[in-house]
Scaffold this active site. Structure first.
Site, PDB file in Angstrom:
ATOM      1  CB  CYS A 246     -22.388  27.643 -30.092  1.00  0.00           C
ATOM      2  SG  CYS A 246     -20.599  27.427 -30.243  1.00  0.00           S
ATOM      3  CG  HIS A 330     -23.082  25.177 -34.412  1.00  0.00           C
ATOM      4  ND1 HIS A 330     -23.536  26.470 -34.573  1.00  0.00           N
ATOM      5  CD2 HIS A 330     -21.921  25.277 -33.718  1.00  0.00           C
ATOM      6  CE1 HIS A 330     -22.682  27.315 -34.017  1.00  0.00           C
ATOM      7  NE2 HIS A 330     -21.694  26.615 -33.492  1.00  0.00           N
ATOM      8  CD  GLU A 332     -26.285  26.023 -36.642  1.00  0.00           C
ATOM      9  OE1 GLU A 332     -25.135  26.505 -36.637  1.00  0.00           O
ATOM     10  OE2 GLU A 332     -26.811  25.532 -35.624  1.00  0.00           O
TER      11      GLU A 332
END
Length: 354
Positions: A246, A330, A332
């Protein structure tokens, strides 16, 4: 309690207040995730912003600390159509954050989509007079743009932290610009030791940890303000493998000599399609960013690795020769899909190219 949301263009929406009785200022943004309000509120990338959920019902399944992405709420305020549980009200009160409900969030979402993000004020109180609203509108107009505020120092760790694993197979130094906890968890689960350092840690101090690779985290605000971080990244290029997520993708691009720009309303949600230009595979990703990399500004030895299929913006870069890559989305998740979790394995594999 009464509540009012005041936009810099003069738009005023009155609703019902919940959470803390106070007034806050920030950039009004929206996210399209249907679940994950706890993760959204505790995401450090939302520092400086008042977050609106496009999904109409929030609070349905309560609040658990296991879902936190930091040590508490980082968003400045919360805007929803309807709150469905006292747990969410109590959660905002605990962290002194105001919220407003019973307003037309569809209208606001369309407005931001068409006109762009706006500076705003959210106030919750027993009573709010018209004179107060007029005074707050003038303050909103004078409030600083998010590009003029240093937000990363407010969410970065103050001291180094070591996240150990039983049988480490790699060591990562994580430059913390406002990292989400699930990034650290995702690496530790893969037997990677993570050394989390403040955002302004000097490059020579980073190298003293003898990292197998360096990860530049997500975080809030305009990447171009972080000149010290960009300088440190420049000094690390060619010395150690580097990756980023990011804001980290934007900072790495700037370190290579590229440019970033502010998007009209950004990408915030859990259903953003990106295409891997090498494999031609498409993944659905979680995203939260209001700035992007200008493709044509990248040097010849840096290539775009992922693009967004909604607007064709840059979603990742890769150096053609050095062990360096980063992504704008992202992997995750938290909240969102896990389609690109494999990228954490790719990060760890960077050590084999040292």
């Amino acid at each position: 309690m009464e509540a009012v949301l005041i936009l810099e263009d003069g738009t005023i929406l009155k609703g019902k207040g919940f959470g803390a009785e106070k007034e806050v200022f920030g950039e009004l943004v929206f996210t399209t995730v249907m679940t994950g309000y706890v993760e959204v509120l505790t995401d450090p990338s939302y520092k400086g912003q008042i977050v609106m959920m496009t999904y109409p019902l929030e609070g349905n399944y309560g609040v658990k600390k296991d879902w936190f992405e930091s040590d508490g709420i980082k968003a400045e305020g919360f805007v929803v159509r309807e709150v469905t549980s006292k747990a969410l009200d109590d959660f905002l009160k605990e962290y002194d954050i105001p919220g407003i409900q019973d307003i037309d969030t569809r209208f606001l979402t369309r407005k931001i989509r068409d006109k762009g993000v706006v500076k705003s004020c959210l106030k919750v109180a027993e009573e709010i007079s018209d004179d107060e609203i007029s005074e707050l509108l003038e303050r909103v107009k004078r409030y600083s743009d998010i590009s003029d505020i240093d937000l990363v120092p407010l969410v970065s760790t103050k001291e180094p932290k070591i996240h150990k694993t039983a049988n480490p197979k790699a060591r990562c130094v994580l430059i913390d610009c406002g990292v989400k906890l699930n990034i650290i968890r995702s690496l530790v689960q893969r037997n990677c030791e993570v050394i989390q350092v403040p955002y302004n840690t000097k490059y020579d101090e980073i190298l003293e940890y003898k990292p197998d690779f360096v990860l530049i985290s997500n975080g809030p605000g305009d990447p171009a303000r972080l000149k010290e971080v960009i300088k440190n990244i420049k000094n690390l290029i060619g010395v150690v493998p580097i990756t980023g997520i990011c804001l980290g993708n934007q900072l790495l691009s700037l370190a290579f000599g590229g440019e970033t720009y502010k998007m009209k309303f950004g990408h915030r949600g859990g259903n953003q399609p990106v295409k891997d230009l090498k494999t031609q595979k498409v993944y659905i990703t979680s995203q939260n960013h209001g700035f992007a990399v200008r493709k044509e500004s990248l040097p010849d030895d840096v290539e775009v690795s992922f693009i967004n299929l909604n607007d064709m913006t840059v979603e990742g870069i890769r150096h053609k020769d050095l062990p360096i890559f980063s992504v704008q989305f992202h992997p995750e998740a938290r909240p969102g899909p896990h389609d690109t979790m494999f990228l954490f394995d790719e990060m760890i594999k960077l050590k084999d190219r040292k």
